[in-house]
Design a protein around this motif. Sequence first.
Motif, short mmCIF file in Angstrom:
data_model
loop_
_atom_site.label_atom_id
_atom_site.label_comp_id
_atom_site.label_asym_id
_atom_site.label_seq_id
_atom_site.Cartn_x
_atom_site.Cartn_y
_atom_site.Cartn_z
N THR A 73 0.94 -1.13 0.04
CA THR A 73 -0.09 -0.08 0.05
C THR A 73 0.97 1.36 -0.03
OG1 THR A 73 -1.60 -1.18 1.32
CG2 THR A 73 -1.98 1.23 1.15
N LYS A 92 0.51 5.33 -0.45
CA LYS A 92 -0.47 6.46 -0.72
C LYS A 92 -1.80 6.08 -0.87
CE LYS A 92 3.01 9.36 -0.87
NZ LYS A 92 3.61 9.98 0.40
N ALA A 93 -2.32 5.16 0.04
CA ALA A 93 -3.47 4.52 0.07
C ALA A 93 -3.91 3.62 -1.06
CB ALA A 93 -4.43 5.63 0.49
N THR A 94 -3.03 3.47 -2.13
CA THR A 94 -3.33 2.60 -3.35
C THR A 94 -2.01 1.81 -3.65
OG1 THR A 94 -4.30 2.80 -5.30
CG2 THR A 94 -2.56 4.50 -4.86
N GLY A 127 -0.35 -4.04 4.02
CA GLY A 127 -0.14 -2.86 4.58
C GLY A 127 0.21 -2.90 6.13
N HIS A 138 -5.97 0.89 5.65
CA HIS A 138 -6.21 0.88 4.10
C HIS A 138 -6.63 -0.62 3.69
CE1 HIS A 138 -4.43 4.64 3.72
NE2 HIS A 138 -3.39 4.18 4.36
N ALA A 187 -8.39 -0.87 0.35
CA ALA A 187 -7.53 -0.43 -1.06
C ALA A 187 -7.48 -1.22 -2.15
CB ALA A 187 -6.10 0.05 -0.64
N TYR A 215 -6.19 -8.18 1.78
CA TYR A 215 -5.48 -7.25 2.32
C TYR A 215 -4.83 -7.85 3.65
CZ TYR A 215 -3.69 -2.80 4.49
OH TYR A 215 -3.07 -2.06 5.15
#
Length: 171
Positions: A72, A74-76, A105, A110, A113, A135
């Motif tokens: 992850t 910048k959140a993507t 992450g 997140h 994401a 995730y």
Amino acid sequence: MITTVVAGNPKPASRTLDAATVVLERLTGRAPDHVVDVIELGPGLLGWGDEAVAEAVRTVSGSDLVVIASPTYKATYTGVLKLFLDQFATADGLADVVAVPLMLGAGPAHALAPEVFLKPVLVELGATVPAPALYLNDKHYSEPASTEAWIARWRGVLLGAATSLQEGTRP
């Protein structure tokens, strides 16, 4: 069934690559047939026509089941993964490929994401994504408990879809 892991981490031989391999092995019970550590493709990702990048694209698009992973950022997902995915044709670049979007992450902030950002890109490229994106915590991904419930719920769906597509029928 041809299986591949794709890791879009700016560091070679990363935890992201290891996590994708772990997930694929837990799904199929065997090591992947192919591994694409995107960062190893180097500057060829920045343009069009690089033979190593084209070969990696052929490998992924010729697979039945692919785990596509990114840390992850910048959140993507990472820019290096975006550069690789840009090499696939829209709508059919990943046709007949079952994809598992995976992101790592440090915590739960997140957790959506991969579902919100990575999965739609894979679908846009033509991939079949029949299960929710995954995730994982980057410090605990190797622990069996980190994927146990997800694998138990989605293994049959993913392998069934990959087998159906491999046989030329839609699930």
